[in-house]
Write a protein that holds these residues in place. Sequence first.
Motif, PDB file in Angstrom:
ATOM      1  N   LEU A   6      35.083  46.838  30.027  1.00 15.64           N
ATOM      2  CA  LEU A   6      35.701  46.950  31.341  1.00 15.64           C
ATOM      3  C   LEU A   6      37.014  46.516  31.546  1.00 15.64           C
ATOM      4  O   LEU A   6      38.130  47.235  32.205  1.00 15.64           O
ATOM      5  CB  LEU A   6      34.981  46.521  32.643  1.00 15.64           C
ATOM      6  CG  LEU A   6      35.313  46.890  34.203  1.00 15.64           C
ATOM      7  CD1 LEU A   6      34.882  48.186  34.621  1.00 15.64           C
ATOM      8  CD2 LEU A   6      34.609  46.059  34.973  1.00 15.64           C
ATOM      9  N   THR A   7      37.378  45.351  31.106  1.00 18.27           N
ATOM     10  CA  THR A   7      38.472  44.615  30.954  1.00 18.27           C
ATOM     11  C   THR A   7      39.650  45.407  30.169  1.00 18.27           C
ATOM     12  O   THR A   7      40.968  45.670  30.602  1.00 18.27           O
ATOM     13  CB  THR A   7      38.620  43.206  30.777  1.00 18.27           C
ATOM     14  OG1 THR A   7      37.605  42.552  31.705  1.00 18.27           O
ATOM     15  CG2 THR A   7      39.768  42.423  30.736  1.00 18.27           C
ATOM     16  N   GLU A   8      39.108  45.848  28.994  1.00 21.49           N
ATOM     17  CA  GLU A   8      40.047  46.436  28.309  1.00 21.49           C
ATOM     18  C   GLU A   8      40.433  47.930  28.643  1.00 21.49           C
ATOM     19  O   GLU A   8      41.582  48.179  28.489  1.00 21.49           O
ATOM     20  CB  GLU A   8      39.263  46.562  26.620  1.00 21.49           C
ATOM     21  CG  GLU A   8      39.026  45.343  26.037  1.00 21.49           C
ATOM     22  CD  GLU A   8      38.258  45.398  24.847  1.00 21.49           C
ATOM     23  OE1 GLU A   8      38.318  44.654  23.838  1.00 21.49           O
ATOM     24  OE2 GLU A   8      37.516  46.534  24.474  1.00 21.49           O
ATOM     25  N   VAL A   9      39.540  48.517  29.075  1.00 20.65           N
ATOM     26  CA  VAL A   9      39.975  50.046  29.732  1.00 20.65           C
ATOM     27  C   VAL A   9      40.715  49.579  31.085  1.00 20.65           C
ATOM     28  O   VAL A   9      41.782  50.597  31.247  1.00 20.65           O
ATOM     29  CB  VAL A   9      38.554  50.650  30.143  1.00 20.65           C
ATOM     30  CG1 VAL A   9      38.819  51.949  31.043  1.00 20.65           C
ATOM     31  CG2 VAL A   9      38.002  50.924  29.053  1.00 20.65           C
ATOM     32  N   TYR A  10      40.555  48.879  31.857  1.00 17.53           N
ATOM     33  CA  TYR A  10      41.550  48.695  33.043  1.00 17.53           C
ATOM     34  C   TYR A  10      42.827  48.312  32.531  1.00 17.53           C
ATOM     35  O   TYR A  10      43.710  49.152  33.160  1.00 17.53           O
ATOM     36  CB  TYR A  10      40.925  47.530  33.781  1.00 17.53           C
ATOM     37  CG  TYR A  10      41.918  47.100  35.080  1.00 17.53           C
ATOM     38  CD1 TYR A  10      41.403  47.896  36.100  1.00 17.53           C
ATOM     39  CD2 TYR A  10      42.833  46.191  35.186  1.00 17.53           C
ATOM     40  CE1 TYR A  10      42.025  47.846  37.316  1.00 17.53           C
ATOM     41  CE2 TYR A  10      43.544  46.074  36.445  1.00 17.53           C
ATOM     42  CZ  TYR A  10      43.016  46.751  37.338  1.00 17.53           C
ATOM     43  OH  TYR A  10      43.881  46.542  38.437  1.00 17.53           O
ATOM     44  N   ASP A  11      42.958  47.719  31.518  1.00 21.34           N
ATOM     45  CA  ASP A  11      44.316  47.148  30.967  1.00 21.34           C
ATOM     46  C   ASP A  11      45.090  48.450  30.636  1.00 21.34           C
ATOM     47  O   ASP A  11      46.340  48.578  30.721  1.00 21.34           O
ATOM     48  CB  ASP A  11      44.275  46.229  29.766  1.00 21.34           C
ATOM     49  CG  ASP A  11      45.543  45.645  29.534  1.00 21.34           C
ATOM     50  OD1 ASP A  11      46.123  44.887  30.462  1.00 21.34           O
ATOM     51  OD2 ASP A  11      45.888  45.522  28.166  1.00 21.34           O
ATOM     52  N   ILE A  12      44.306  49.577  29.991  1.00 20.13           N
ATOM     53  CA  ILE A  12      44.743  50.566  29.462  1.00 20.13           C
ATOM     54  C   ILE A  12      45.290  51.592  30.550  1.00 20.13           C
ATOM     55  O   ILE A  12      46.434  52.214  30.663  1.00 20.13           O
ATOM     56  CB  ILE A  12      44.031  51.526  28.623  1.00 20.13           C
ATOM     57  CG1 ILE A  12      43.653  50.770  27.460  1.00 20.13           C
ATOM     58  CG2 ILE A  12      44.679  52.912  28.513  1.00 20.13           C
ATOM     59  CD1 ILE A  12      42.656  51.048  26.401  1.00 20.13           C
ATOM     60  N   LEU A  13      44.336  51.831  31.699  1.00 22.99           N
ATOM     61  CA  LEU A  13      44.447  52.409  32.835  1.00 22.99           C
ATOM     62  C   LEU A  13      45.651  51.912  34.031  1.00 22.99           C
ATOM     63  O   LEU A  13      46.096  52.913  34.775  1.00 22.99           O
ATOM     64  CB  LEU A  13      43.072  52.925  33.461  1.00 22.99           C
ATOM     65  CG  LEU A  13      42.208  53.468  32.816  1.00 22.99           C
ATOM     66  CD1 LEU A  13      40.933  53.694  33.497  1.00 22.99           C
ATOM     67  CD2 LEU A  13      42.568  54.699  31.985  1.00 22.99           C
ATOM     68  N   ASP A  14      45.632  50.686  34.226  1.00 24.25           N
ATOM     69  CA  ASP A  14      46.791  50.055  35.100  1.00 24.25           C
ATOM     70  C   ASP A  14      47.968  50.025  34.297  1.00 24.25           C
ATOM     71  O   ASP A  14      48.449  49.052  34.451  1.00 24.25           O
ATOM     72  CB  ASP A  14      46.155  48.715  35.477  1.00 24.25           C
ATOM     73  CG  ASP A  14      46.793  48.046  36.571  1.00 24.25           C
ATOM     74  OD1 ASP A  14      47.573  48.969  37.142  1.00 24.25           O
ATOM     75  OD2 ASP A  14      47.165  46.811  36.366  1.00 24.25           O
ATOM     76  N   SER A  15      48.712  51.354  34.386  1.00 19.87           N
ATOM     77  CA  SER A  15      50.052  51.360  33.924  1.00 19.87           C
ATOM     78  C   SER A  15      50.589  52.770  34.087  1.00 19.87           C
ATOM     79  O   SER A  15      49.875  53.753  34.410  1.00 19.87           O
ATOM     80  CB  SER A  15      49.852  51.653  32.091  1.00 19.87           C
ATOM     81  OG  SER A  15      51.038  51.870  31.726  1.00 19.87           O
ATOM     82  N   SER A  16      51.867  52.588  34.539  1.00 21.68           N
ATOM     83  CA  SER A  16      52.492  53.992  34.803  1.00 21.68           C
ATOM     84  C   SER A  16      52.727  55.095  33.583  1.00 21.68           C
ATOM     85  O   SER A  16      53.074  56.278  34.072  1.00 21.68           O
ATOM     86  CB  SER A  16      54.001  53.615  35.356  1.00 21.68           C
ATOM     87  OG  SER A  16      54.794  53.019  34.155  1.00 21.68           O
TER      88      SER A  16
END
Length: 312
Positions: A6-16
């Motif tokens: 979850l943390t790893e995916v969030y880091d990818i998705l939380d980006s412009s």
Amino acid sequence: MLLKQLTEVYDILDSSTASGQKVADYLRSIKADANVEIQVLSGAKGSTDMVKVRIPGKNGKSQGGTAPTIGLLGRLGGLGARPEMTGFVSDGDGALVALTLAAKLLDMQVKGDYLEGDVFISTHVCPDAPTQPHKPVPFMGSPLDMAQVNQAEVTPELDAILVVDTTKGNRIINTRGFAISPTVKEGYILKVSDDLLDIMQTSTGRLPYVFALSQQDITPYGNDLYHLNSILQPATATNAPVVGVAITTETTVAGCATGATHFVDCEEAARFMLEVAKYFGKGDCKFYDEEEYALIQKLYGPMGHFQTKGRN
């Protein structure tokens, strides 16, 4: 636990600059031969990257087996509402959960754990979706028409579907965490699955929550009727049973709100969906009672017209 993924995916998705390709690269870093398909879809309000992941089971159809296939779909308008809002929006939770599931299932296979049946995971990655007016709080819009999304992710191979979607902009379900819907099949709102309730209370350690559906909710978008949100839209495009997994809050929260994603809630929803996929593939989880469904059709006839936009 799915917190690592979850943390790893969030880091990818939380980006412009979030994209389907970045998601695919991440999933293939877990398992090099991961079956990940990226499809760029364009609509009147922009474009998005549809991500489809097929994860074979030990006895799945892809291997010539007989185990049923489950679809785990992440619904959303977008991950972000740029430039109006900065950062990951509440509406992105559906994609976050779906892609977390893909990462976890691939990691399980690397470690030697295979589910019995095939799993199909689909969502889309759009960091700059439009917003649209809605009461009591604004909705996230989408660059795509709902029919485009259904066509891309609701495939004939699916024997049952779980749809995860942020469902916070309403007064229908008022609890933090997640709730499930009654089973929807071919225009019928059926009873809530006892098997799903059992899995839910086991995975959460709490009594299960169920959210109410109106008949309008299971009709296609574009007919000018009320819809809670798009969580049951896949049911308009398939004969398979569909259940919504709604990520919820006590208060009404706009889909375009930032800082409103709760990791505990998303992880619990993902863990529940993973357990359902395990049991469904083994034939130990039913979404509906086949005999009762046959009887209700005999008594009251088909309801497939509710899967259409109705009379002109």
